[in-house]
Design a protein around this motif. Structure first.
Motif, PDB file in Angstrom:
ATOM      1  N   ALA A   1       0.834  -1.211   0.000  1.00 41.46           N
ATOM      2  CA  ALA A   1       0.000   0.000   0.000  1.00 41.46           C
ATOM      3  C   ALA A   1       0.863   1.253   0.000  1.00 41.46           C
ATOM      4  O   ALA A   1       0.514   2.254  -0.641  1.00 41.46           O
ATOM      5  CB  ALA A   1      -0.918  -0.009   1.217  1.00 41.46           C
ATOM      6  N   ILE A   2       2.009   1.189   0.697  1.00 40.82           N
ATOM      7  CA  ILE A   2       2.891   2.372   0.738  1.00 40.82           C
ATOM      8  C   ILE A   2       3.458   2.647  -0.657  1.00 40.82           C
ATOM      9  O   ILE A   2       3.593   3.802  -1.079  1.00 40.82           O
ATOM     10  CB  ILE A   2       4.014   2.166   1.790  1.00 40.82           C
ATOM     11  CG1 ILE A   2       3.379   2.142   3.186  1.00 40.82           C
ATOM     12  CG2 ILE A   2       5.074   3.259   1.697  1.00 40.82           C
ATOM     13  CD1 ILE A   2       4.287   1.664   4.295  1.00 40.82           C
ATOM     14  N   LEU A   3       3.742   1.559  -1.387  1.00 42.53           N
ATOM     15  CA  LEU A   3       4.321   1.716  -2.735  1.00 42.53           C
ATOM     16  C   LEU A   3       3.381   2.433  -3.714  1.00 42.53           C
ATOM     17  O   LEU A   3       3.840   3.041  -4.680  1.00 42.53           O
ATOM     18  CB  LEU A   3       4.687   0.341  -3.307  1.00 42.53           C
ATOM     19  CG  LEU A   3       6.014  -0.267  -2.864  1.00 42.53           C
ATOM     20  CD1 LEU A   3       6.170  -1.677  -3.419  1.00 42.53           C
ATOM     21  CD2 LEU A   3       7.191   0.595  -3.303  1.00 42.53           C
ATOM     22  N   VAL A   4       2.070   2.334  -3.472  1.00 37.85           N
ATOM     23  CA  VAL A   4       1.153   3.025  -4.398  1.00 37.85           C
ATOM     24  C   VAL A   4       1.053   4.523  -4.093  1.00 37.85           C
ATOM     25  O   VAL A   4       0.354   5.251  -4.789  1.00 37.85           O
ATOM     26  CB  VAL A   4      -0.273   2.400  -4.405  1.00 37.85           C
ATOM     27  CG1 VAL A   4      -0.263   0.966  -4.847  1.00 37.85           C
ATOM     28  CG2 VAL A   4      -0.966   2.561  -3.067  1.00 37.85           C
ATOM     29  N   ARG A   5       1.742   4.955  -3.059  1.00 42.88           N
ATOM     30  CA  ARG A   5       1.770   6.361  -2.636  1.00 42.88           C
ATOM     31  C   ARG A   5       0.368   6.971  -2.538  1.00 42.88           C
ATOM     32  O   ARG A   5       0.013   7.889  -3.281  1.00 42.88           O
ATOM     33  CB  ARG A   5       2.611   7.202  -3.621  1.00 42.88           C
ATOM     34  CG  ARG A   5       4.054   6.797  -3.665  1.00 42.88           C
ATOM     35  CD  ARG A   5       4.779   7.592  -4.734  1.00 42.88           C
ATOM     36  NE  ARG A   5       6.118   7.080  -4.952  1.00 42.88           N
ATOM     37  CZ  ARG A   5       7.169   7.397  -4.207  1.00 42.88           C
ATOM     38  NH1 ARG A   5       7.034   8.216  -3.204  1.00 42.88           N
ATOM     39  NH2 ARG A   5       8.348   6.874  -4.481  1.00 42.88           N
ATOM     40  N   PRO A   6      -0.433   6.433  -1.607  1.00 45.32           N
ATOM     41  CA  PRO A   6      -1.792   6.989  -1.490  1.00 45.32           C
ATOM     42  C   PRO A   6      -1.781   8.370  -0.847  1.00 45.32           C
ATOM     43  O   PRO A   6      -0.844   8.711  -0.122  1.00 45.32           O
ATOM     44  CB  PRO A   6      -2.480   5.974  -0.571  1.00 45.32           C
ATOM     45  CG  PRO A   6      -1.381   5.394   0.243  1.00 45.32           C
ATOM     46  CD  PRO A   6      -0.145   5.423  -0.593  1.00 45.32           C
ATOM     47  N   SER A   7      -2.805   9.134  -1.127  1.00 44.27           N
ATOM     48  CA  SER A   7      -2.912  10.461  -0.522  1.00 44.27           C
ATOM     49  C   SER A   7      -3.555  10.319   0.848  1.00 44.27           C
ATOM     50  O   SER A   7      -4.705   9.885   0.962  1.00 44.27           O
ATOM     51  CB  SER A   7      -3.767  11.362  -1.427  1.00 44.27           C
ATOM     52  OG  SER A   7      -4.315  12.393  -0.665  1.00 44.27           O
TER      53      SER A   7
END
Lengths: 436, 62
Positions: A185-191
């Protein structure tokens, strides 16, 4: 030399601070060591609850509604805790698994009904776990037959080593692997601001329609499953937890509830960030789609799916074997050797081998099986939960650990809501066009 | 008796033994418990009914 009696005031204060800090750290470490010893059933059952079916539900929820239903998943954590905490008290006080407790309290009719339903539900769910594991490893070009054989051997070795403690610690390693969704989830760089704004404020994205209803029910169905009640109570008994361990058992369950929600939230964040608007039918399909965006994210989801299926499989198969052993009076502890508990290990082997074999059968009705798991589980869930509340009100057996009025009100409300929603879920699964 | 018959005979004897062991319900049957168990039976019958309907729907569709 300066002694503490003759030391200046500022030095005395510093020594006092260091000794206090040392005392706090030592006490904290002691508590942590006790927690590590007692923890297990709660954390394992809660994380295993995020099984292959659960991962698919969360991935599909994120892809359909983005972060919009995160708040709902967060509510489900305490709900799961309320139910599972009761199994800790019941197991620790009565020293009986849930199957045996039902026979003892309600007689053979409800006992056989619960046992038969549990075995059928577990067996069908076990098939879905194998489907999840084979689908996940197929992404890495591992043939299903190899997955089924290797997984079955590992599952067998895990129980045959002869110690509950060792089984639990191996299961812990797989629980830790379940956290693989977090780096994904961190890799998708969520806002973060988007997550807070649209995920943590209760609302129904796109309004409350049939699809929304189905997704809400599916998420409830993956969070509370009947096998969890049977597994945790039997596990508490096999671990020989006593009444004095109940506070630690509660903490164990609370940590598990937090972990299960954490994993679910991060899966939804992953698919909600990059697959929003995509129709996701299973987690393996989501992994392949994510691999097209970032190889690592897709790989993490696939590894997580395999791990989820494996954790679900080891717990579900044990829940059944424990239940068999309790009712028939066979030796049924993981601390027993094969020759001491042949029926316990035999039933375990039979369950695992037949479920694995079904997945490999060409033309097996796997979709129908997945559908019927939801329905059969719905027939067992209300009974298991209602029996749980009645048993927790048995003053003679539970003594000071019986439910308080507040606990009864809370658990009865939770049970009523879950029964109503899971029934509607089962009916909707059987007749998808009924509500349209 | 054949070995298979003996095997199943022993299993059924075990089932009868379990029935005897748990014949007396230990939970006190208060009115509330009775009502809950009755509702549970009705609920399960309704679910079985739905399953039967679904089964015949699938058959009719074929």
């Amino acid at each position: 030399m300066q002694t503490s009696a003759t030391a200046p005031a500022h030095l005395k204060t510093r020594i006092g601070f260091v000794s206090r800090l040392y005392y706090i750290l030592r006490r904290g470490w002691k508590w942590f060591a006790i927690f590590l010893t007692v923890t297990g059933p709660g954390v394992i059952v809660m994380i295993a609850d995020n099984d292959a079916g659960g991962i698919t539900t969360y991935a599909a929820t994120g892809a359909r509604y983005g972060y919009g239903l995160l708040w709902f998943l967060i509510i489900l954590g305490p709900v799961a805790y309320v139910i599972q905490e009761m199994t800790v008290r019941l197991g620790a006080v009565t020293k009986r698994g849930h199957a045996e407790a039902i026979f003892d309290a309600f007689g053979p009719f409800w006992g056989w009904f619960s046992l038969t339903d549990l075995i059928l539900t577990d067996w069908l769910t076990l098939i879905t776990e194998f489907i999840g594991m084979t689908a996940a490893l197929s992404i890495f070009h591992i043939p299903p037959i190899l997955t089924v054989i290797v997984v079955s051997i590992i599952m067998l070795l895990m129980v045959l080593q002869g110690r509950y403690w060792t089984w639990e610690k191996i299961a812990f390693v797989f629980c830790l692997l379940n956290l693989v969704y977090i780096p994904g989830a961190i890799l998708v760089r969520p806002s973060v601001s988007d997550i807070v704004r649209s995920g943590l404020v209760p609302h129904f994205p796109g309004g409350f329609d049939n699809d929304m209803f189905f997704f809400l029910m599916a998420n409830i169905g993956t969070t509370i499953a009947p096998w969890m009640i049977f597994f945790q109570q039997s596990s508490v008994v096999d671990k020989s937890l006593k009444e004095r361990d109940i506070p630690w058992g509660r903490l164990d369950t609370a940590v598990g509830a937090f972990a299960t929600v954490l994993v679910a939230v991060f899966i939804i964040i992953t698919t909600g960030s990059v697959l929003k608007g995509t129709l996701v039918e299973d987690a393996a399909q989501a992994s392949i789609a994510l691999m097209g965006i970032n190889r690592w994210i897709g790989t993490f989801l696939a590894v997580g799916l395999f791990d989820a299926g494996f954790l679900g499989a080891i717990c579900i198969s044990l829940a059944s074997s424990w239940a068999f052993g309790e009712v028939f009076g066979w030796a049924h502890s993981l601390n027993n050797k094969i020759r001491e508990a042949p029926w316990f290990y035999g039933s375990y082997l039979l369950l695992v081998a037949t479920a694995g074999a079904v997945v490999l059968l060409p033309g097996a009705p796997l979709v129908l099986i997945t559908l019927f798991v939801q329905v059969i589980a719905t027939t067992l869930l209300p009974a298991a939960m209602v029996f749980l509340i009645i048993l927790l009100n048995d003053k003679e057996r539970m003594g000071e650990f019986r439910n308080t009025k507040t606990q009864n009100l809370l658990s009865a409300t939770v049970v009523a809501i879950i029964v109503a929603l899971s029934t509607m879920y089962a009916v909707t699964a059987l007749f998808p066009h009924l509500l349209k | 008796m054949s070995p298979l018959g003996e095997f199943f005979g022993r299993r059924f004897a075990r089932v009868r033994e379990v029935n005897r062991k748990y014949a007396a319900r230990r939970v006190s049957m208060t009115p509330a418990v009775k009502v809950v168990l009755l509702l549970l039976r009705i609920y399960l019958l309704a679910l079985v009914g739905i399953l039967v309907v679904k089964f015949f729907t699938i058959l009719a569709g074929r």
